[in-house]
Design a protein around this motif. Structure first.
Motif, mmCIF file in Angstrom:
data_model
loop_
_atom_site.group_PDB
_atom_site.id
_atom_site.type_symbol
_atom_site.label_atom_id
_atom_site.label_comp_id
_atom_site.label_asym_id
_atom_site.label_seq_id
_atom_site.Cartn_x
_atom_site.Cartn_y
_atom_site.Cartn_z
ATOM 1 N N LYS A 1 95.109 -86.335 29.599
ATOM 2 C CA LYS A 1 94.871 -87.688 29.362
ATOM 3 C C LYS A 1 94.877 -88.311 30.626
ATOM 4 C CE LYS A 1 97.742 -87.626 24.843
ATOM 5 N NZ LYS A 1 98.515 -88.093 24.403
ATOM 6 N N THR A 2 93.850 -89.423 30.596
ATOM 7 C CA THR A 2 93.207 -90.206 31.694
ATOM 8 C C THR A 2 92.506 -91.320 31.260
ATOM 9 O OG1 THR A 2 92.782 -90.386 33.979
ATOM 10 C CG2 THR A 2 91.322 -88.904 32.688
ATOM 11 N N SER A 3 92.293 -92.303 32.004
ATOM 12 C CA SER A 3 91.280 -93.296 31.739
ATOM 13 C C SER A 3 90.487 -93.578 32.822
ATOM 14 C CB SER A 3 92.129 -94.769 31.644
ATOM 15 O OG SER A 3 91.072 -95.798 30.999
ATOM 16 N N ILE A 4 89.164 -93.733 32.819
ATOM 17 C CA ILE A 4 87.976 -93.807 33.903
ATOM 18 C C ILE A 4 87.313 -95.163 33.713
ATOM 19 C CG2 ILE A 4 86.034 -92.818 34.759
ATOM 20 C CD1 ILE A 4 86.945 -90.185 33.432
ATOM 21 N N LEU A 5 87.677 -95.973 34.554
ATOM 22 C CA LEU A 5 86.865 -97.217 34.721
ATOM 23 C C LEU A 5 85.555 -97.173 35.232
ATOM 24 C CD1 LEU A 5 89.862 -99.464 35.828
ATOM 25 C CD2 LEU A 5 89.186 -99.165 33.800
ATOM 26 N N VAL A 6 84.519 -97.627 34.722
ATOM 27 C CA VAL A 6 83.046 -97.672 35.007
ATOM 28 C C VAL A 6 82.510 -99.045 35.276
ATOM 29 C CG1 VAL A 6 80.901 -96.680 34.440
ATOM 30 C CG2 VAL A 6 82.873 -95.505 33.653
ATOM 31 N N SER A 7 82.152 -99.334 36.425
ATOM 32 C CA SER A 7 81.286 -100.479 36.862
ATOM 33 C C SER A 7 80.155 -100.296 37.125
ATOM 34 C CB SER A 7 82.374 -101.101 37.894
ATOM 35 O OG SER A 7 81.674 -102.498 38.190
ATOM 36 N N PHE B 1 87.529 -91.798 24.058
ATOM 37 C CA PHE B 1 87.130 -93.088 23.447
ATOM 38 C C PHE B 1 86.194 -93.557 24.780
ATOM 39 C CE2 PHE B 1 90.476 -92.751 20.228
ATOM 40 C CZ PHE B 1 90.109 -93.661 19.324
ATOM 41 N N VAL B 2 85.239 -94.297 24.183
ATOM 42 C CA VAL B 2 84.316 -94.940 25.131
ATOM 43 C C VAL B 2 84.321 -96.310 24.766
ATOM 44 C CG1 VAL B 2 81.977 -95.307 25.824
ATOM 45 C CG2 VAL B 2 82.720 -93.049 25.197
ATOM 46 N N SER B 3 84.889 -97.327 25.604
ATOM 47 C CA SER B 3 85.128 -98.777 25.245
ATOM 48 C C SER B 3 84.207 -99.586 26.168
ATOM 49 C CB SER B 3 86.584 -99.079 25.498
ATOM 50 O OG SER B 3 87.432 -98.321 24.571
ATOM 51 N N ASP B 4 83.559 -100.709 25.751
ATOM 52 C CA ASP B 4 82.467 -101.444 26.487
ATOM 53 C C ASP B 4 83.350 -102.774 26.768
ATOM 54 O OD1 ASP B 4 80.483 -103.269 26.861
ATOM 55 O OD2 ASP B 4 78.949 -101.856 26.309
ATOM 56 N N PHE B 5 83.129 -102.841 27.791
ATOM 57 C CA PHE B 5 83.941 -104.326 28.549
ATOM 58 C C PHE B 5 83.144 -105.492 27.771
ATOM 59 C CE2 PHE B 5 86.124 -102.138 32.200
ATOM 60 C CZ PHE B 5 87.242 -101.839 31.507
ATOM 61 N N ASP B 6 81.889 -105.550 28.105
ATOM 62 C CA ASP B 6 81.023 -106.507 27.647
ATOM 63 C C ASP B 6 81.122 -106.883 26.033
ATOM 64 O OD1 ASP B 6 80.408 -106.806 30.255
ATOM 65 O OD2 ASP B 6 78.638 -105.343 29.978
ATOM 66 N N THR B 7 80.991 -106.114 25.249
ATOM 67 C CA THR B 7 80.899 -106.233 23.903
ATOM 68 C C THR B 7 82.423 -105.991 23.098
ATOM 69 O OG1 THR B 7 80.505 -103.848 23.141
ATOM 70 C CG2 THR B 7 78.630 -105.263 23.797
ATOM 71 N N GLY B 8 83.116 -105.175 23.741
ATOM 72 C CA GLY B 8 84.701 -105.219 23.135
ATOM 73 C C GLY B 8 84.504 -103.916 22.241
ATOM 74 N N HIS B 9 83.439 -103.256 22.064
ATOM 75 C CA HIS B 9 83.331 -102.171 21.119
ATOM 76 C C HIS B 9 83.765 -100.803 21.571
ATOM 77 C CE1 HIS B 9 79.913 -104.684 19.347
ATOM 78 N NE2 HIS B 9 80.779 -104.629 18.234
ATOM 79 N N ALA B 10 84.186 -100.221 20.764
ATOM 80 C CA ALA B 10 84.885 -98.865 21.187
ATOM 81 C C ALA B 10 84.508 -97.803 20.371
ATOM 82 C CB ALA B 10 86.505 -98.780 21.393
ATOM 83 N N ARG B 11 84.461 -96.457 20.858
ATOM 84 C CA ARG B 11 83.834 -95.411 19.882
ATOM 85 C C ARG B 11 84.699 -94.244 20.328
ATOM 86 N NH1 ARG B 11 77.994 -92.385 19.139
ATOM 87 N NH2 ARG B 11 79.004 -90.956 17.902
ATOM 88 N N ALA C 1 72.319 -97.862 31.521
ATOM 89 C CA ALA C 1 72.433 -98.153 33.008
ATOM 90 C C ALA C 1 73.072 -99.514 33.179
ATOM 91 C CB ALA C 1 70.948 -98.064 33.728
ATOM 92 N N GLY C 2 74.092 -99.792 34.005
ATOM 93 C CA GLY C 2 74.513 -101.081 34.031
ATOM 94 C C GLY C 2 75.894 -101.225 33.522
ATOM 95 N N TRP C 3 76.103 -100.362 32.548
ATOM 96 C CA TRP C 3 77.134 -100.322 31.464
ATOM 97 C C TRP C 3 78.619 -100.636 32.296
ATOM 98 C CZ3 TRP C 3 81.507 -97.003 30.446
ATOM 99 C CH2 TRP C 3 82.075 -97.109 29.233
ATOM 100 N N ASN C 4 79.462 -101.341 32.037
ATOM 101 C CA ASN C 4 80.744 -101.441 32.308
ATOM 102 C C ASN C 4 81.736 -101.213 31.033
ATOM 103 O OD1 ASN C 4 80.146 -103.024 34.718
ATOM 104 N ND2 ASN C 4 79.088 -104.380 33.500
ATOM 105 N N GLY C 5 82.870 -100.419 31.558
ATOM 106 C CA GLY C 5 83.954 -100.019 30.408
ATOM 107 C C GLY C 5 84.705 -99.001 30.832
#
Length: 98
Positions: free
Chosen positions: A40-46, A62-72, A84-88
């Motif tokens: 278990k870990t969390s990877i921040l992507v900028s 889980f893939v979570s998008d910082f810009d939209t708040g959506h998670a899958r 490309a350019g995704w932040n989450g």
């Protein structure tokens, strides 16, 4: 080539002993490989540098998008396209191979 530990070519972050990857095809703008995390870990992507296609071979994340708040929630057999350019962040819930 065996799995390597060092700088993750996908997320460009220092990996620890729980994350490994292997690039099997690297021509022009296309890279294909396997990425795995065994705990278990969390990877921040900028600002992800390239569009990324993910096919989950095994595990739960889980893939979570910082810009939209959506998670899958993604499980074995799921596919995800990350632009490309995704932040989450990507949260590994069960050991993952993708």
């Amino acid at each position: 080539e065996r799995f390597r530990v060092g700088v993750d070519p996908l997320y460009h972050q220092e990996r620890n002993n729980n994350i490994a990857s292997q690039i099997t095809y690297n021509v022009g703008p296309t890279q294909v490989g396997v990425w795995a995390c065994n705990s278990k870990t969390s990877i921040l992507v900028s600002s992800l540098s390239k569009r990324t296609f993910v096919y989950v071979l095994e595990g739960v994340l889980f893939v979570s998008d910082f810009d939209t708040g959506h998670a899958r929630r993604c499980v074995t057999g799921d596919t995800v396209m990350i632009p490309a350019g995704w932040n989450g962040h990507i949260d590994i819930i069960e050991p993952v191979k993708k």
